[in-house]
Motif scaffolding. Sequence first.
Motif, PDB file in Angstrom:
ATOM      1  N   GLY A  13       0.794  -1.218   0.000  1.00  0.00           N
ATOM      2  CA  GLY A  13       0.000   0.000   0.000  1.00  0.00           C
ATOM      3  C   GLY A  13       0.830   1.272   0.000  1.00  0.00           C
ATOM      4  O   GLY A  13       0.277   2.367   0.166  1.00  0.00           O
ATOM      5  N   PHE A  14       2.151   1.136  -0.202  1.00  0.00           N
ATOM      6  CA  PHE A  14       3.035   2.307  -0.217  1.00  0.00           C
ATOM      7  C   PHE A  14       2.525   3.375  -1.182  1.00  0.00           C
ATOM      8  O   PHE A  14       2.071   3.071  -2.282  1.00  0.00           O
ATOM      9  N   SER A  15       2.633   4.628  -0.763  1.00  0.00           N
ATOM     10  CA  SER A  15       2.311   5.742  -1.656  1.00  0.00           C
ATOM     11  C   SER A  15       3.315   6.861  -1.434  1.00  0.00           C
ATOM     12  O   SER A  15       3.914   6.982  -0.355  1.00  0.00           O
ATOM     13  N   THR A  16       3.496   7.655  -2.452  1.00  0.00           N
ATOM     14  CA  THR A  16       4.432   8.768  -2.376  1.00  0.00           C
ATOM     15  C   THR A  16       3.820  10.004  -3.011  1.00  0.00           C
ATOM     16  O   THR A  16       3.027   9.913  -3.951  1.00  0.00           O
ATOM     17  N   VAL A  17       4.205  11.150  -2.478  1.00  0.00           N
ATOM     18  CA  VAL A  17       3.688  12.412  -2.983  1.00  0.00           C
ATOM     19  C   VAL A  17       4.824  13.433  -2.991  1.00  0.00           C
ATOM     20  O   VAL A  17       5.636  13.483  -2.067  1.00  0.00           O
ATOM     21  N   ALA A  18       4.907  14.200  -4.066  1.00  0.00           N
ATOM     22  CA  ALA A  18       5.851  15.309  -4.162  1.00  0.00           C
ATOM     23  C   ALA A  18       5.056  16.604  -4.100  1.00  0.00           C
ATOM     24  O   ALA A  18       4.029  16.752  -4.782  1.00  0.00           O
ATOM     25  N   LEU A  19       5.513  17.525  -3.292  1.00  0.00           N
ATOM     26  CA  LEU A  19       4.786  18.772  -3.082  1.00  0.00           C
ATOM     27  C   LEU A  19       5.161  19.782  -4.158  1.00  0.00           C
ATOM     28  O   LEU A  19       6.329  19.948  -4.511  1.00  0.00           O
ATOM     29  N   THR A  20       4.139  20.479  -4.679  1.00  0.00           N
ATOM     30  CA  THR A  20       4.364  21.400  -5.779  1.00  0.00           C
ATOM     31  C   THR A  20       3.437  22.603  -5.643  1.00  0.00           C
ATOM     32  O   THR A  20       2.681  22.719  -4.674  1.00  0.00           O
ATOM     33  N   TYR A  21       3.491  23.479  -6.628  1.00  0.00           N
ATOM     34  CA  TYR A  21       2.707  24.705  -6.592  1.00  0.00           C
ATOM     35  C   TYR A  21       2.353  25.106  -8.033  1.00  0.00           C
ATOM     36  O   TYR A  21       3.145  24.912  -8.955  1.00  0.00           O
ATOM     37  N   ILE A  22       1.158  25.644  -8.203  1.00  0.00           N
ATOM     38  CA  ILE A  22       0.746  26.172  -9.507  1.00  0.00           C
ATOM     39  C   ILE A  22       0.633  27.685  -9.442  1.00  0.00           C
ATOM     40  O   ILE A  22       1.310  28.404 -10.151  1.00  0.00           O
ATOM     41  N   GLY A  23      -0.258  28.174  -8.574  1.00  0.00           N
ATOM     42  CA  GLY A  23      -0.353  29.603  -8.344  1.00  0.00           C
ATOM     43  C   GLY A  23      -1.211  30.353  -9.336  1.00  0.00           C
ATOM     44  O   GLY A  23      -1.895  29.783 -10.181  1.00  0.00           O
ATOM     45  N   SER A  24      -1.146  31.650  -9.216  1.00  0.00           N
ATOM     46  CA  SER A  24      -2.026  32.583  -9.916  1.00  0.00           C
ATOM     47  C   SER A  24      -1.507  32.952 -11.302  1.00  0.00           C
ATOM     48  O   SER A  24      -0.317  32.823 -11.598  1.00  0.00           O
ATOM     49  N   GLU A  25      -2.405  33.455 -12.138  1.00  0.00           N
ATOM     50  CA  GLU A  25      -1.996  34.018 -13.422  1.00  0.00           C
ATOM     51  C   GLU A  25      -1.078  35.225 -13.217  1.00  0.00           C
ATOM     52  O   GLU A  25      -0.254  35.539 -14.078  1.00  0.00           O
ATOM     53  N   LEU A  26      -1.215  35.893 -12.082  1.00  0.00           N
ATOM     54  CA  LEU A  26      -0.383  37.066 -11.815  1.00  0.00           C
ATOM     55  C   LEU A  26       1.087  36.693 -11.685  1.00  0.00           C
ATOM     56  O   LEU A  26       1.971  37.480 -12.052  1.00  0.00           O
ATOM     57  N   THR A  27       1.353  35.527 -11.157  1.00  0.00           N
ATOM     58  CA  THR A  27       2.740  35.084 -10.979  1.00  0.00           C
ATOM     59  C   THR A  27       3.146  34.042 -12.018  1.00  0.00           C
ATOM     60  O   THR A  27       4.279  33.566 -12.004  1.00  0.00           O
ATOM     61  N   GLY A  28       2.225  33.694 -12.908  1.00  0.00           N
ATOM     62  CA  GLY A  28       2.473  32.648 -13.896  1.00  0.00           C
ATOM     63  C   GLY A  28       3.721  32.833 -14.743  1.00  0.00           C
ATOM     64  O   GLY A  28       4.511  31.895 -14.914  1.00  0.00           O
ATOM     65  N   PRO A  29       3.965  34.036 -15.304  1.00  0.00           N
ATOM     66  CA  PRO A  29       5.130  34.197 -16.184  1.00  0.00           C
ATOM     67  C   PRO A  29       6.464  33.928 -15.499  1.00  0.00           C
ATOM     68  O   PRO A  29       7.406  33.480 -16.143  1.00  0.00           O
ATOM     69  N   ILE A  30       6.568  34.188 -14.196  1.00  0.00           N
ATOM     70  CA  ILE A  30       7.815  33.941 -13.503  1.00  0.00           C
ATOM     71  C   ILE A  30       7.807  32.571 -12.835  1.00  0.00           C
ATOM     72  O   ILE A  30       8.855  31.995 -12.561  1.00  0.00           O
ATOM     73  N   TYR A  31       6.628  32.020 -12.600  1.00  0.00           N
ATOM     74  CA  TYR A  31       6.579  30.747 -11.900  1.00  0.00           C
ATOM     75  C   TYR A  31       6.148  29.618 -12.830  1.00  0.00           C
ATOM     76  O   TYR A  31       6.975  28.901 -13.367  1.00  0.00           O
ATOM     77  N   ARG A  32       4.863  29.459 -13.043  1.00  0.00           N
ATOM     78  CA  ARG A  32       4.392  28.271 -13.756  1.00  0.00           C
ATOM     79  C   ARG A  32       4.813  28.251 -15.218  1.00  0.00           C
ATOM     80  O   ARG A  32       5.057  27.187 -15.784  1.00  0.00           O
ATOM     81  N   GLN A  33       4.909  29.424 -15.857  1.00  0.00           N
ATOM     82  CA  GLN A  33       5.356  29.447 -17.255  1.00  0.00           C
ATOM     83  C   GLN A  33       6.845  29.753 -17.381  1.00  0.00           C
ATOM     84  O   GLN A  33       7.348  29.898 -18.499  1.00  0.00           O
ATOM     85  N   GLY A  34       7.527  29.867 -16.256  1.00  0.00           N
ATOM     86  CA  GLY A  34       8.951  30.155 -16.278  1.00  0.00           C
ATOM     87  C   GLY A  34       9.796  28.902 -16.107  1.00  0.00           C
ATOM     88  O   GLY A  34       9.306  27.767 -16.207  1.00  0.00           O
ATOM     89  N   SER A  35      11.073  29.107 -15.816  1.00  0.00           N
ATOM     90  CA  SER A  35      11.988  27.978 -15.674  1.00  0.00           C
ATOM     91  C   SER A  35      11.584  27.078 -14.508  1.00  0.00           C
ATOM     92  O   SER A  35      11.722  25.855 -14.581  1.00  0.00           O
ATOM     93  N   ILE A  36      11.068  27.683 -13.418  1.00  0.00           N
ATOM     94  CA  ILE A  36      10.612  26.875 -12.288  1.00  0.00           C
ATOM     95  C   ILE A  36       9.430  26.012 -12.712  1.00  0.00           C
ATOM     96  O   ILE A  36       9.309  24.846 -12.328  1.00  0.00           O
ATOM     97  N   GLY A  37       8.546  26.594 -13.510  1.00  0.00           N
ATOM     98  CA  GLY A  37       7.392  25.848 -13.989  1.00  0.00           C
ATOM     99  C   GLY A  37       7.778  24.641 -14.820  1.00  0.00           C
ATOM    100  O   GLY A  37       7.106  23.593 -14.776  1.00  0.00           O
ATOM    101  N   ALA A  38       8.855  24.772 -15.590  1.00  0.00           N
ATOM    102  CA  ALA A  38       9.332  23.621 -16.368  1.00  0.00           C
ATOM    103  C   ALA A  38       9.730  22.484 -15.441  1.00  0.00           C
ATOM    104  O   ALA A  38       9.475  21.304 -15.724  1.00  0.00           O
ATOM    105  N   ALA A  39      10.350  22.835 -14.316  1.00  0.00           N
ATOM    106  CA  ALA A  39      10.724  21.811 -13.340  1.00  0.00           C
ATOM    107  C   ALA A  39       9.486  21.192 -12.695  1.00  0.00           C
ATOM    108  O   ALA A  39       9.431  19.977 -12.478  1.00  0.00           O
ATOM    109  N   LYS A  40       8.484  22.021 -12.404  1.00  0.00           N
ATOM    110  CA  LYS A  40       7.253  21.501 -11.801  1.00  0.00           C
ATOM    111  C   LYS A  40       6.511  20.594 -12.779  1.00  0.00           C
ATOM    112  O   LYS A  40       5.911  19.583 -12.378  1.00  0.00           O
ATOM    113  N   ALA A  41       6.531  20.939 -14.051  1.00  0.00           N
ATOM    114  CA  ALA A  41       5.911  20.076 -15.060  1.00  0.00           C
ATOM    115  C   ALA A  41       6.630  18.723 -15.110  1.00  0.00           C
ATOM    116  O   ALA A  41       5.990  17.670 -15.261  1.00  0.00           O
TER     117      ALA A  41
END
Length: 397
Positions: free
Chosen positions: A224-252
Amino acid sequence: MTDRLIKPVGRGFLFLDSHPAGCAQLVQDLTDQVEARTEARTLESRPVALVVGSSSGYGLSATLAGLARYGIDGVGVSFEKAPTVRRTATAGWYRTAATAAYAAERGSEFHFVNADAFADTTKADVLDLIAERFGGVDYLIYSVAAPRRVDPRTDTTYQSAIKAIGRPHRTKSIAFEDGNPLLQEVEIEVATDAEVAETVQVMGGEDWVRWVDALEERKLLKDGFSTVALTYIGSELTGPIYRQGSIGAAKAHLEETARTLSAKGIQARTSVNGAAVTQASSAIPGIGLYVSLLHKVLGEKMQTPIQQSIALWDQLTGEVEPVLDEEGRLRLDRWELDPSVQAAVREKWEAATEDNIGEVADAAWFYSEVRRLYGFDVPGVDYDQPTEVDVDWPAKA
């Protein structure tokens, strides 16, 4: 005895010293917020967890929530600096010592390893400990935030970059001068392909896979082992620097890793957490302003990392039904991304100027939260009294 009077000296969001008593009180305050869900269990029936990145941010909250709510046993891994003649230990060092003391009071057997989570030697030492003390793990929570990573297989050092992808991006950002908020315009450069690739190497899922593979190879995955990695998506306001930026590539890449592990028969997911003040997030342009505005809108309705970690454990253990999105991710951020909340934050974001930043944003709260990361501004602590700085790292049981 090496009692010292510790004051918050630093620049921007970085402080040279941390306050041991403040860090210990912070741990106590967090655990006080958690309602135990189960009675004390025998050693054989306690959930066993491995938390990689257990000393700060969401990793710390996940560790404390697991200890307080479900009486977990296991191992926490982090990389902290010991006190020196001139400097205190890092805040994570003192928080870990307080967490270990709390675990002992709770009757949990929880060990803490201070080492580079990316290193194969660390994995070997941690797995030896797990094999000796517990015979396997039920849960692996992966919550690593690091600026660089040395690949132990190639000895290559990768450096993460906080940059945009495709085109430069300008964003509003908050800074502080003598505790007073300043509104700045920050230009975010475009990352090269090499910088994006290195950021993925540091913050993506490759090391997460290596932890899972190492456990599997040693036959330390319990039924029954399970694993989870913690991540973040966030707002459209921060999207260009976070989710659509280099960090976002890592999160993807982290999310793709979850799918890859699932295809191998491992129960693996990412957990999308909400915005919070952490040492990692405060270094990202625009995030501080956004979180300040979010708290101004929500106030006490803003869910803290410990509240979200309680929800995470309830879903991991099956106490409540997991809340998944269409991509199979655990979603602990719906309160943040509610359209009405985002509309209110956007209105304040657009209205923020150099003259009104102190009123439009909850700047005083944000600055205090940053100080609390280092053990300052914690209620109940007398900062005019010297405190012991030579605190030992928790010994293995």
